[in-house]
Write an enzyme that holds these catalytic residues in place. Sequence first.
Site, PDB file in Angstrom:
ATOM      1  N   ARG A   1       0.867  -1.275  -0.078  1.00 29.65           N
ATOM      2  CA  ARG A   1      -0.046   0.123  -0.135  1.00 29.65           C
ATOM      3  C   ARG A   1       0.968   1.045   0.065  1.00 29.65           C
ATOM      4  O   ARG A   1       0.558   2.179  -0.844  1.00 29.65           O
ATOM      5  CB  ARG A   1      -0.975  -0.152   1.367  1.00 29.65           C
ATOM      6  CG  ARG A   1      -1.664  -1.166   1.467  1.00 29.65           C
ATOM      7  CD  ARG A   1      -3.087  -1.401   0.580  1.00 29.65           C
ATOM      8  NE  ARG A   1      -3.777  -2.233   0.889  1.00 29.65           N
ATOM      9  CZ  ARG A   1      -3.900  -3.403  -0.124  1.00 29.65           C
ATOM     10  NH1 ARG A   1      -3.105  -3.658  -0.988  1.00 29.65           N
ATOM     11  NH2 ARG A   1      -4.639  -4.577   0.502  1.00 29.65           N
TER      12      ARG A   1
ATOM     13  N   GLU B   1     -14.175 -14.973   8.511  1.00 28.64           N
ATOM     14  CA  GLU B   1     -14.051 -14.432   7.308  1.00 28.64           C
ATOM     15  C   GLU B   1     -13.618 -15.336   6.400  1.00 28.64           C
ATOM     16  O   GLU B   1     -12.410 -15.734   6.010  1.00 28.64           O
ATOM     17  CB  GLU B   1     -13.012 -13.087   7.217  1.00 28.64           C
ATOM     18  CG  GLU B   1     -12.672 -12.696   6.004  1.00 28.64           C
ATOM     19  CD  GLU B   1     -11.847 -11.555   6.014  1.00 28.64           C
ATOM     20  OE1 GLU B   1     -11.137 -11.075   6.885  1.00 28.64           O
ATOM     21  OE2 GLU B   1     -11.610 -10.785   4.736  1.00 28.64           O
TER      22      GLU B   1
ATOM     23  N   LYS C   1     -17.835 -12.409   8.027  1.00 31.82           N
ATOM     24  CA  LYS C   1     -17.169 -11.408   7.257  1.00 31.82           C
ATOM     25  C   LYS C   1     -17.124 -12.050   5.887  1.00 31.82           C
ATOM     26  O   LYS C   1     -15.762 -12.586   5.624  1.00 31.82           O
ATOM     27  CB  LYS C   1     -15.838 -10.534   7.686  1.00 31.82           C
ATOM     28  CG  LYS C   1     -15.005  -9.919   6.723  1.00 31.82           C
ATOM     29  CD  LYS C   1     -13.960  -9.060   7.427  1.00 31.82           C
ATOM     30  CE  LYS C   1     -13.445  -8.219   6.309  1.00 31.82           C
ATOM     31  NZ  LYS C   1     -12.398  -7.368   6.968  1.00 31.82           N
TER      32      LYS C   1
END
Length: 341
Positions: A32, A179, A221
């Site tokens: 990122r 998740e 999730k």
Amino acid sequence: MSERLEDIAAAMVADGKGILAADESSGTIKKRFDTIGLESTEENRRDYREMLFRAGDAMKDCISGVILFDETIRQKAADGTPLVDIIKAAGAVPGIKVDKGAKAFAGFPGDKITEGLDGLRERLAEYYELGARFAKWRAVIDIDTANGVPSGAAIASNAHALACYAALCQEAGIVPIVEPEVLMDGAHDIDTCYEVSRLTLLKLYGELYACRVKLEGTILKPNMVIAGKKSGKPSSPEEVAEKTLKLFRQAVPVAVPGIAFLSGGQSDEEATSNLNAMNAIGPHPWKLTFSYGRALQAAPLSAWGGKKENVAAGQRAFAHRARMNGLAASGKWTGELEKAA
Ligand code: 5MM
């Protein structure tokens, strides 16, 4: 006295609020930061996350919980305040990623298995002391049907690991976010996503039941049911809403208090619009909200760009996405509101 799991879970899916997934592992946060040309140092990671957690009213109004990485839950802001205290002061619940990542699944090329169960009981006890009241474990299910991916073995093994993790969390007084992410990176169509997600969720809830996990103290999730990014056939919000809700009605027990979606590589506005489309046709047996990483952070990361003088701009960009997704969690978002801001 420790809080009841049901109450923590209810707070995580409070009306008009959702979760900020800020639990990028070292490799992911480096990727990122590479996009803004910033070195991934401990201080830069701290400054970036402090900027988000101190985003003012939008944090208070729209963010119910924050998922942290191991390093972040131990960090202090530049003025010495623990980041966990900043999150709590904003009325949000601190959470922690406890899986150790998705690794190649031996014997099944293309499949992944998430690791991290060894020593988890002890790690959870420490995270509880550090303030975490929920945790997250992400299983990764890829779709490559031509090559037999995902295999039934990968779906079953990941579901079992998620259930073992969830049981340990509840023993520690921590709400497990489960998740099972069916990736949207492939060229598959929306119906293939539906079918793989269906098999994944059915197996997951079978394992959670077998492992005596109390569903009232869990949050799901999941991915939305959506066509793969390389399919060349983008799914409309109406189609995503219809197929995702149809799937959940079949596969997600009503004892689950809330479903907080991952964004999975959708654009910011797509993730907001799809969530809104689902809530606009409620009510549903579960709360439907967001637990976005990229779809909440891409805009503030770029507005900040790693520069001190851009902190306010980064916070404004984060506040905007948090507010748009807060509206979508109530089915009250519109394209006009998006533009007006
Ligand atoms: C924030 O990203 C999370 C951590 O990823 P890595 O373990 O790969 O570093 C990730 O698990 C995230 O919480 C979910 O995938 C949802 O994030 P997106 O970006 O899909 O909304």
